[in-house]
Design an enzyme around this catalytic site. Sequence first.
Site, short mmCIF file in Angstrom:
data_model
loop_
_atom_site.label_atom_id
_atom_site.label_comp_id
_atom_site.label_asym_id
_atom_site.label_seq_id
_atom_site.Cartn_x
_atom_site.Cartn_y
_atom_site.Cartn_z
N THR A 98 0.45 1.76 -0.31
CA THR A 98 1.26 0.90 0.56
C THR A 98 1.28 1.50 1.96
OG1 THR A 98 2.64 0.23 -1.31
CG2 THR A 98 3.48 -0.21 0.90
N LYS A 173 2.95 -6.68 0.54
CA LYS A 173 3.53 -5.60 -0.25
C LYS A 173 4.84 -5.11 0.37
CE LYS A 173 3.68 -2.69 -3.65
NZ LYS A 173 2.61 -1.71 -3.93
N LYS A 242 10.25 5.24 1.86
CA LYS A 242 9.09 5.19 2.77
C LYS A 242 8.70 3.75 3.08
CE LYS A 242 5.11 5.03 1.26
NZ LYS A 242 4.06 3.98 0.98
#
Length: 291
Positions: A98, A173, A242
Amino acid sequence: MNVLIESVAVLGLGGMGGGMARALLHAGLTVTVFNRSAEKAQPLVRDGARLARSAGDAGAKAGLLVLSLADEESVEELLFGEVLPWLQPGTIVVDTTTVSPLYARDAAARLDAVGVERLEACVVGNPDMASAGQLRIFTAGRKSTLDTAEPVLSVLAQEIRYLGGAGRASALKLALNLLLGIQTVGLAEAADFADAAGLGRELLLDVVLSSGWRSPVLAYRAEFMRRRVYQPAGFRTTLMHKDLDLAMRQAQDYRIELPLVRQAARRFETAIERGRGAEDAAAVMEVAAQA
């Protein structure tokens, strides 16, 4: 199957990477694996995977290379710093890490400049689904690259969808993970509220999971909360934080505000500060209970 992709390398053997490698092995492909922490590779080696001596060695003979890494820094260090000089022209890099849409486009351009094809892959699911070949994979990049890689991806996925040019799968995503982060914090706060009211989190979770509020995503996190055991993690708290941070930074470029994401990110940051970074993101429940 195309001879170029009979041999697959998987770099990064966390829950998702290890699961995908296992599904590829079960399908009969020749699989080479590499992980910085070599002990994570041993179960796969026992199942028939070849253990690479280095990240570069893993990619040297692979027609297709699957990356399942923690973040952009890891991709930069491993792919561009170690592996790229070993890759043959025409190699396909399927990057499931990602990253931001900006980084995805930049990485695609840099690989393209040396004849390596990048297929961006947003994988939706959990480690058990990865091992069973039941992920959903949303891809971006050249359609011709997907066409070549699809026989391998079909081993991993119940659904493969093409979204268009580089960056689009990464954007999806981040959108999905910001929703996951908000829902996880919301479920934790609802359970904490039920605890404070004397109902108990178990009652709240039972009602949620047997009603219209139920979803596979919430059910997966709820099971961690019910057992109060958050390892092995399906999706680590550090990775959740994150991704929320990536979404907020990308939102600045889009000139939009994400106030709920900001609040959720703070809760996960607190969980990390309290030593729960390696646990599943559902451990945010225990942070709520301590607040």
